[in-house]
Design an enzyme around this catalytic site. Structure first.
Site, short mmCIF file in Angstrom:
data_model
loop_
_atom_site.label_atom_id
_atom_site.label_comp_id
_atom_site.label_asym_id
_atom_site.label_seq_id
_atom_site.Cartn_x
_atom_site.Cartn_y
_atom_site.Cartn_z
N ASP A 70 115.01 54.52 14.11
CA ASP A 70 114.16 55.68 14.39
C ASP A 70 114.96 56.90 14.82
OD1 ASP A 70 114.80 54.09 16.68
OD2 ASP A 70 113.34 55.23 17.85
N LYS A 182 106.96 53.65 19.80
CA LYS A 182 108.06 53.67 20.76
C LYS A 182 108.18 55.06 21.38
CE LYS A 182 112.60 54.56 20.92
NZ LYS A 182 113.97 54.69 20.46
N GLU A 222 109.88 52.25 27.25
CA GLU A 222 111.35 52.33 27.32
C GLU A 222 111.83 53.41 28.28
OE1 GLU A 222 115.28 53.13 24.48
OE2 GLU A 222 113.28 53.17 23.60
N GLU A 224 115.02 54.19 29.59
CA GLU A 224 116.42 53.77 29.50
C GLU A 224 117.22 54.28 30.70
OE1 GLU A 224 120.41 54.17 26.68
OE2 GLU A 224 118.49 54.90 25.94
N LYS A 264 111.23 47.80 26.51
CA LYS A 264 112.57 47.99 25.96
C LYS A 264 113.48 48.48 27.09
CE LYS A 264 115.20 49.90 22.11
NZ LYS A 264 115.17 50.56 20.79
N SER A 333 116.04 44.95 20.56
CA SER A 333 115.59 46.09 19.76
C SER A 333 116.81 46.99 19.62
CB SER A 333 114.42 46.81 20.43
OG SER A 333 114.05 47.95 19.67
N TYR A 395 119.97 61.38 21.15
CA TYR A 395 119.63 61.07 19.74
C TYR A 395 118.22 61.54 19.43
CZ TYR A 395 116.50 57.09 20.61
OH TYR A 395 115.44 56.27 20.98
#
Length: 395
Positions: A70, A182, A222, A224, A264, A333, A395
């Site tokens: 993605d 996501k 998610e 992170e 995630k 993932s 990203y």
């Protein structure tokens, strides 16, 4: 230290707010008795509940995990540039076609997260990418966040945008064949993290999750925790516990069905610049400690991100976490940890497609074995052992 102190104040004020606004009634009052005798239960997830639970269980199936492709067009361009290709739609399509048409991929991959462009694309022969996935019993997913932007009033931190229009976009993605979503936000340990950034991350994830479920998409949650920093593993554990505590508080506040979500998380590791690296057993111990303290067993799947680890490191750490039974499906993932060898094998040349697909299957099978706790690093290439951490990675 000031940021940490403000974090504690936030949690305290949150608890006080709950007490003052929701439950603070004089003892013996008629309002208090009425509240105890008549409790309104919220409607949760609506018409899609059964489908959401089924989709989540399908993705969290034994020996399988998620292929994350993605990346935004800009980030995909960086990947292509590493092998000397221009960032054009034709080249992006060719690369993603290579990945999504790999024969036998569904044996090891249960879901694939796509960028919006890819969700609507087809192969050069005219077959929709979504149908390529379905033929392999792989659930199509979609990245729905709109990326990170600076968070005013924070310690040089970010927040994730994309809630505006999310309901209508999600409905369209569902029509196109997507069945999970996501949303990635980040927390930076070197930046504090501040109470504001953590609360913003948790609330944004919870709102996204509720909207996704309302439109038939299983949300991947998610937050992170970036690898950046020179902090020890104990500090990562401390921050991870605070972040996930806040996330689940707001998921519950938004009536999100826990059986219809996937997580995630980052693995609990020392900062990338810490002087001492941790072995897979230590990372597994700290990561599972965090999960057992913060994640309800109702959640069907924990799909770890690789976060800049080498291909081999990500697989070894996952394998270590599956050496004993867990309340959830503990899987992967991965993006770079599945794609790095593929890109280097492909080099943009049509004659290398089959070899590149074989490389993808090798990495997917390795992580499938790790999900089952049966992986061995014996025979891993030196390339697979190279770290992929990039300081300040976006990203």
């Amino acid at each position: 230290m000031a940021a940490c102190a403000s974090f504690v104040k936030l949690n305290a004020s949150s608890s006080n707010w709950i007490g003052q606004q929701s439950f603070a009634q004089p003892r013996g009052s008629s309002s208090s008795r009425l509240t105890r005798s008549r409790v309104a239960l919220p409607i949760r997830a609506g018409a899609y509940t059964d489908e959401l639970v089924k989709t989540a269980k399908t993705i969290a199936s034994p020996g399988r995990g998620i292929l994350a492709i993605d990346e935004s067009n800009a980030t995909c361009g960086k990947r292509l540039a590493s092998i000397g290709l221009d960032n054009t739609e034709v080249n992006r399509q060719a690369y993603r076609q290579l990945l999504l048409t790999t024969p036998g991929l569904g044996e090891y991959i249960s879901g694939s997260i796509l960028f919006e462009e890819t969700l609507y694309q087809s192969t050069t022969d005219g077959k929709k990418f979504v149908d390529c996935l379905k033929d392999e019993n792989i659930v199509p997913g979609i990245k729905v966040d709109k990326g990170l932007v600076p968070l005013p009033g924070s310690n040089n931190e970010s927040w994730c945008q994309g809630l505006d229009g999310l309901a209508s976009r999600s409905a369209e993605y569902y029509k196109q064949g997507a069945r999970f979503a996501k949303w990635r936000t980040v927390v930076s340990i070197p930046c504090g993290p501040s109470a504001l950034a953590v609360k913003e991350a948790a609330w944004g994830l919870a709102r996204y999750a509720a909207i996704s479920q309302d439109n038939g998409l299983v949300p991947i949650v998610e937050p992170e925790i970036l690898l950046d920093g020179d902090h020890p593993i104990e500090r990562t554990l401390e921050v991870a516990e605070k972040v996930w505590s806040e996330v689940f508080f707001y998921l519950a506040q938004n009536n999100v069905v826990f059986e219809g979500i996937l997580l995630k998380p980052s693995m609990v590791t020392p900062g990338a610049e810490h002087k001492n690296k941790a072995d897979p057993e230590t990372i597994a111990k700290y990561t599972l400690t965090m999960l057992k303290r913060r994640v309800p067993p109702a959640v069907p799947g924990i799909m770890f991100l690789s976060g800049g680890q080498s291909e081999a490191e990500a697989t070894l750490n996952l394998n270590a976490m599956n050496q004993s039974p867990n309340p959830w499906h503990v899987s992967f993932s991965y993006a770079r940890a599945l794609q790095n060898s593929v890109l280097k094998t492909w080099q943009g040349r049509p004659e290398n497609v089959t070899a590149a697909q074989t490389s993808l299957l090798i990495r997917a099978k390795a992580n499938s074995l790790a999900q089952l706790g049966r992986y061995s690093a014996e025979g891993e290439s030196e390339e697979a052992k190279k770290g992929m951490f990039v300081k300040g990675y976006t990203y």
